[in-house]
Design an enzyme around this catalytic site. Structure first.
Site, mmCIF file in Angstrom:
data_model
loop_
_atom_site.group_PDB
_atom_site.id
_atom_site.type_symbol
_atom_site.label_atom_id
_atom_site.label_comp_id
_atom_site.label_asym_id
_atom_site.label_seq_id
_atom_site.Cartn_x
_atom_site.Cartn_y
_atom_site.Cartn_z
ATOM 1 C CE LYS A 144 -3.745 2.312 2.460
ATOM 2 N NZ LYS A 144 -3.295 3.373 3.371
ATOM 3 N N GLY A 205 -7.548 9.556 9.609
ATOM 4 C CA GLY A 205 -7.801 9.578 11.044
ATOM 5 C C GLY A 205 -8.803 10.614 11.509
#
Length: 337
Positions: A144, A205
């Site tokens: 990733k 987040g």
């Protein structure tokens, strides 16, 4: 059940229970629409509607991260509850010297596919170096790609991300790039050989939800590879919304890790992801105008055809009496007791 590369055989700290159980019965079972599938069949066992990345099938359309959990055991329980088949881990968090002795990898169920990420990389060169270290440590060519030089927003650098993707593809990696929700950049990443594109829903987040919906819809409309919405999804309904507009999968970490009950939240995201996918496959009906209603039931002719005029009593005819026991008021009164 396969073992993680470099993980010794036998029982180790954090291994999932032998029966695959999870606290409170939250284990995520398999689903034809991607609601689980983290069991023995594992990745590669094709199902009716599996997620396919680089020719490999995965039984769940929910990908899950490993950061921010209160403990490795809480993380492990949440991974099991999610039913996910792909789990991403920051290469900076992997202590190669402790694999098999309490490292984060020892708490990831062996049936899950590891997706190392280059979190923390600030340019293409650093991302490539981390990816190579991850391949050496885990034996997987999946990566990733994350290049986030701005510590305040953690926004992906589009130029360095594209450059890193080119280098990694040339080096034999299967690249899943985290990127801004930019249809042009997504197309360029696909053209250089990325296996997916992973546009952000909102800041990493932030738990702020799908703030880039229009751009993601445009990416989905033209992409020839799976679109995985990554970052910012805060509640299960965000995952459902992303799937409803055609995303192939979602990746969630913070929303699960910081929840009061992470394992239960993981299961909620699994169910929402499956529901959103099923809704997408079902096909939404056309939306009507904002100022006009459309009844779902007929407004006339209830309980049969319209009565003919002859069936109505004439003014001279006595109106039949209705006993209290059968009058509408009596029925309502009886029902409310």
């Amino acid at each position: 059940m396969s073992q993680h590369p470099l993980r010794p055989a036998g029982s180790r700290p954090g291994d999932s229970p032998p029966d695959g159980s999870c606290p409170d019965g939250l284990a995520g079972g398999g689903s034809a629409v991607g609601g689980g599938g983290g069991g023995e069949a594992g990745p590669g066992a094709a199902g009716a509607d599996d997620l396919v990345i680089a020719g490999r099938a995965y039984g769940s359309r929910l990908l899950i991260g490993t950061g921010k959990f209160a403990s490795h055991r809480v993380m492990r329980d949440s991974l099991v509850a999610s039913g996910a088949t792909i789990v991403t881990v920051a290469l900076r968090r992997v202590d190669i010297g402790r694999i098999g002795d309490g490292d984060v990898l020892d708490f990831i169920p062996p049936s899950m596919t590891l997706l190392p990420n280059t979190s923390g990389a600030v340019d293409a060169a650093e991302a490539l170096r981390l990816a190579r270290l991850g391949r050496a440590a885990t034996g997987t060519g999946l990566v990733k790609l994350e290049v986030t030089p701005d510590p305040r927003t953690l926004a992906p650098d589009p130029l360095e991300t594209l450059r890193a993707a080119e280098l990694m593809v040339a080096d034999g990696f299967t690249v899943l790039p985290y990127c801004s929700a930019d249809p042009v950049l997504a197309r360029r990443l696909e053209e250089v050989g990325c296996a997916t594109v992973m546009p952000l829903g909102s800041w990493i987040g932030s738990n702020r939800g799908l703030r880039t919906r229009d751009a993601i819809e445009a990416i989905v409309a033209s992409a020839g590879v799976p679109v995985v919405v990554d970052a910012g999804l805060g509640v299960p309904s965000d995952a459902a919304e992303a799937m409803e507009i055609g995303a192939a999968a979602v990746l969630v970490n913070t929303a699960i890790a910081v929840a009061a009950d992470p394992a239960r939240m993981a299961r909620a995201f699994a169910l929402a992801t499956a529901a959103g996918r099923l809704g997408f496959l079902a096909g939404r009906g056309a939306a009507g105008p904002a100022t006009v209603a459309s009844a779902s039931s007929p407004l006339t002719g209830f309980l049969g055809a319209h009565p003919s005029p002859a069936s109505h009593p004439s003014p001279a005819s006595p109106v039949p009496s209705v006993s209290r026991a059968t009058s509408p008021a009596a029925v309502v009164g009886e029902a409310s007791r």
